[in-house]
Design a protein around this motif. Structure first.
Motif, PDB file in Angstrom:
ATOM      1  N   THR A  53       0.833  -1.205   0.000  1.00  0.00           N
ATOM      2  CA  THR A  53       0.000   0.000   0.000  1.00  0.00           C
ATOM      3  C   THR A  53       0.865   1.251   0.000  1.00  0.00           C
ATOM      4  O   THR A  53       0.595   2.211  -0.731  1.00  0.00           O
ATOM      5  CB  THR A  53      -0.919   0.013   1.232  1.00  0.00           C
ATOM      6  N   ILE A  54       1.917   1.243   0.805  1.00  0.00           N
ATOM      7  CA  ILE A  54       2.816   2.394   0.878  1.00  0.00           C
ATOM      8  C   ILE A  54       3.500   2.622  -0.465  1.00  0.00           C
ATOM      9  O   ILE A  54       3.619   3.757  -0.942  1.00  0.00           O
ATOM     10  CB  ILE A  54       3.868   2.192   1.983  1.00  0.00           C
ATOM     11  N   ARG A  55       3.951   1.552  -1.106  1.00  0.00           N
ATOM     12  CA  ARG A  55       4.594   1.686  -2.415  1.00  0.00           C
ATOM     13  C   ARG A  55       3.618   2.272  -3.431  1.00  0.00           C
ATOM     14  O   ARG A  55       3.974   3.147  -4.227  1.00  0.00           O
ATOM     15  CB  ARG A  55       5.105   0.327  -2.900  1.00  0.00           C
ATOM     16  N   SER A  56       2.385   1.800  -3.402  1.00  0.00           N
ATOM     17  CA  SER A  56       1.373   2.308  -4.323  1.00  0.00           C
ATOM     18  C   SER A  56       1.133   3.795  -4.096  1.00  0.00           C
ATOM     19  O   SER A  56       1.044   4.581  -5.043  1.00  0.00           O
ATOM     20  CB  SER A  56       0.066   1.533  -4.139  1.00  0.00           C
ATOM     21  N   HIS A  57       1.036   4.200  -2.830  1.00  0.00           N
ATOM     22  CA  HIS A  57       0.816   5.613  -2.516  1.00  0.00           C
ATOM     23  C   HIS A  57       2.002   6.467  -2.939  1.00  0.00           C
ATOM     24  O   HIS A  57       1.830   7.596  -3.405  1.00  0.00           O
ATOM     25  CB  HIS A  57       0.559   5.789  -1.015  1.00  0.00           C
ATOM     26  N   PHE A  58       3.205   5.919  -2.776  1.00  0.00           N
ATOM     27  CA  PHE A  58       4.379   6.679  -3.185  1.00  0.00           C
ATOM     28  C   PHE A  58       4.392   6.892  -4.697  1.00  0.00           C
ATOM     29  O   PHE A  58       4.634   7.998  -5.184  1.00  0.00           O
ATOM     30  CB  PHE A  58       5.660   5.971  -2.748  1.00  0.00           C
ATOM     31  N   LEU A  59       4.119   5.841  -5.449  1.00  0.00           N
ATOM     32  CA  LEU A  59       4.098   5.966  -6.905  1.00  0.00           C
ATOM     33  C   LEU A  59       3.010   6.938  -7.346  1.00  0.00           C
ATOM     34  O   LEU A  59       3.210   7.747  -8.260  1.00  0.00           O
ATOM     35  CB  LEU A  59       3.876   4.592  -7.545  1.00  0.00           C
ATOM     36  N   ARG A  60       1.865   6.870  -6.674  1.00  0.00           N
ATOM     37  CA  ARG A  60       0.779   7.781  -7.025  1.00  0.00           C
ATOM     38  C   ARG A  60       1.138   9.222  -6.667  1.00  0.00           C
ATOM     39  O   ARG A  60       0.775  10.157  -7.387  1.00  0.00           O
ATOM     40  CB  ARG A  60      -0.504   7.361  -6.300  1.00  0.00           C
ATOM     41  N   SER A  61       1.860   9.415  -5.578  1.00  0.00           N
ATOM     42  CA  SER A  61       2.268  10.776  -5.203  1.00  0.00           C
ATOM     43  C   SER A  61       3.203  11.353  -6.255  1.00  0.00           C
ATOM     44  O   SER A  61       3.138  12.547  -6.573  1.00  0.00           O
ATOM     45  CB  SER A  61       2.948  10.772  -3.827  1.00  0.00           C
ATOM     46  N   ARG A  62       4.064  10.520  -6.834  1.00  0.00           N
ATOM     47  CA  ARG A  62       4.953  10.976  -7.909  1.00  0.00           C
ATOM     48  C   ARG A  62       4.149  11.366  -9.141  1.00  0.00           C
ATOM     49  O   ARG A  62       4.445  12.364  -9.803  1.00  0.00           O
ATOM     50  CB  ARG A  62       5.959   9.871  -8.249  1.00  0.00           C
ATOM     51  N   GLN A  63       3.124  10.583  -9.444  1.00  0.00           N
ATOM     52  CA  GLN A  63       2.267  10.914 -10.579  1.00  0.00           C
ATOM     53  C   GLN A  63       1.574  12.255 -10.358  1.00  0.00           C
ATOM     54  O   GLN A  63       1.537  13.112 -11.250  1.00  0.00           O
ATOM     55  CB  GLN A  63       1.208   9.823 -10.778  1.00  0.00           C
ATOM     56  N   ARG A  64       1.016  12.417  -9.157  1.00  0.00           N
ATOM     57  CA  ARG A  64       0.311  13.666  -8.844  1.00  0.00           C
ATOM     58  C   ARG A  64       1.264  14.860  -8.915  1.00  0.00           C
ATOM     59  O   ARG A  64       0.905  15.931  -9.418  1.00  0.00           O
ATOM     60  CB  ARG A  64      -0.303  13.575  -7.443  1.00  0.00           C
ATOM     61  N   LEU A  65       2.474  14.679  -8.388  1.00  0.00           N
ATOM     62  CA  LEU A  65       3.431  15.776  -8.383  1.00  0.00           C
ATOM     63  C   LEU A  65       3.869  16.107  -9.807  1.00  0.00           C
ATOM     64  O   LEU A  65       4.020  17.282 -10.166  1.00  0.00           O
ATOM     65  CB  LEU A  65       4.643  15.416  -7.524  1.00  0.00           C
ATOM     66  N   GLN A  66       4.058  15.086 -10.627  1.00  0.00           N
ATOM     67  CA  GLN A  66       4.417  15.328 -12.023  1.00  0.00           C
ATOM     68  C   GLN A  66       3.320  16.123 -12.726  1.00  0.00           C
ATOM     69  O   GLN A  66       3.591  17.078 -13.461  1.00  0.00           O
ATOM     70  CB  GLN A  66       4.646  14.014 -12.760  1.00  0.00           C
ATOM     71  N   GLN A  67       2.077  15.737 -12.501  1.00  0.00           N
ATOM     72  CA  GLN A  67       0.956  16.451 -13.113  1.00  0.00           C
ATOM     73  C   GLN A  67       0.922  17.905 -12.653  1.00  0.00           C
ATOM     74  O   GLN A  67       0.660  18.816 -13.448  1.00  0.00           O
ATOM     75  CB  GLN A  67      -0.355  15.747 -12.756  1.00  0.00           C
ATOM     76  N   ALA A  68       1.194  18.111 -11.360  1.00  0.00           N
ATOM     77  CA  ALA A  68       1.182  19.472 -10.817  1.00  0.00           C
ATOM     78  C   ALA A  68       2.296  20.313 -11.429  1.00  0.00           C
ATOM     79  O   ALA A  68       2.110  21.495 -11.742  1.00  0.00           O
ATOM     80  CB  ALA A  68       1.323  19.428  -9.297  1.00  0.00           C
ATOM     81  N   ILE A  69       3.473  19.704 -11.613  1.00  0.00           N
ATOM     82  CA  ILE A  69       4.605  20.423 -12.205  1.00  0.00           C
ATOM     83  C   ILE A  69       4.306  20.775 -13.657  1.00  0.00           C
ATOM     84  O   ILE A  69       4.563  21.892 -14.112  1.00  0.00           O
ATOM     85  CB  ILE A  69       5.894  19.582 -12.099  1.00  0.00           C
ATOM     86  N   ARG A  70       3.749  19.835 -14.398  1.00  0.00           N
ATOM     87  CA  ARG A  70       3.410  20.095 -15.801  1.00  0.00           C
ATOM     88  C   ARG A  70       2.378  21.214 -15.915  1.00  0.00           C
ATOM     89  O   ARG A  70       2.436  22.044 -16.815  1.00  0.00           O
ATOM     90  CB  ARG A  70       2.875  18.822 -16.455  1.00  0.00           C
ATOM     91  N   SER A  71       1.422  21.211 -14.987  1.00  0.00           N
ATOM     92  CA  SER A  71       0.377  22.228 -15.020  1.00  0.00           C
ATOM     93  C   SER A  71       0.911  23.605 -14.642  1.00  0.00           C
ATOM     94  O   SER A  71       0.551  24.617 -15.247  1.00  0.00           O
ATOM     95  CB  SER A  71      -0.755  21.830 -14.068  1.00  0.00           C
TER      96      SER A  71
END
Length: 201
Positions: free
Chosen positions: A164-182
């Motif tokens: 679960t922690i690994r999944s949340h970490f990977l998802r946090s990277r996705q969210r942060l990437q989206q935020a940076i692109r935006s």
């Protein structure tokens, strides 16, 4: 004529300050708080959504510090002991006021980031984007990327399972990437895939 009472400790000697704090010396407590305020505030900001919340976590943390100084082992670095209290207090704060849920967030896939993109964004700007992540994502991301906890250690602290922690970490990277692109579209003229380094277990 009144004279200011000389302190019972040496301000430049952290062991002396800590010992005075153990004896409930208010002046020593102020010195310790001031000495580690900046370091502590930077940690609290990473785990908080706002500056106001960070201040609440910071104040609550130092109350615990002064209450638990008798547990501190002077053979170990004080900063490391302080950091653990700051992080645990931040986690407890969000469990209490924001219901930090480690099981309900969606799974994610690993997302690469490129150093040349991250290098063009200031630390304060990245922090502002990290603060916008959901509490569970923000907590896992900060513990793993910034504070160097392994995913296994994070799972133990948050009383969750490592998958679960690994999944949340990977998802946090996705969210942060989206935020940076935006927030910084000009950094992606050809829309390349982009890294935030993270620690392996």
């Amino acid at each position: 004529m009144f004279f200011r009472k000389r302190p019972s400790f040496a301000e430049n000697d952290i062991d002396s300050v800590i010992e005075a704090c153990r004896n409930h010396d208010a002046q020593a407590q102020r010195v310790l708080f001031k000495k580690f305020y900046g370091y502590s505030k930077s940690i609290c900001l990473r785990y908080s959504a706002t500056t106001e919340e960070a201040e609440e976590v910071l104040n609550e943390s130092f109350l615990k510090v002064f209450q638990r100084l008798h547990q501190y082992d002077a053979t170990h670095p004080f900063k490391a002991w302080l950091r653990s209290i700051l992080i645990n207090t931040a986690i407890s704060y969000y469990r209490k006021y924001h219901k930090l849920d480690m099981s309900s967030l969606e799974a994610g896939q690993d997302v690469p980031f490129e150093d040349d993109v991250i290098g063009q964004i200031s630390a304060d700007e990245i922090l502002a984007l990290v603060q916008q992540l959901p509490p569970a994502y923000r907590t896992v991301f900060s513990m793993h990327v910034v504070d160097g906890y392994s995913l296994r250690e994070i799972a133990e602290v948050l009383q969750s399972n490592e998958a679960t922690i690994r999944s949340h970490f990977l998802r946090s990277r996705q969210r942060l990437q989206q935020a940076i692109r935006s927030a910084y579209p000009h950094l992606f003229p050809s829309d390349p895939a982009i890294p935030i380094r993270y620690y392996e277990n």
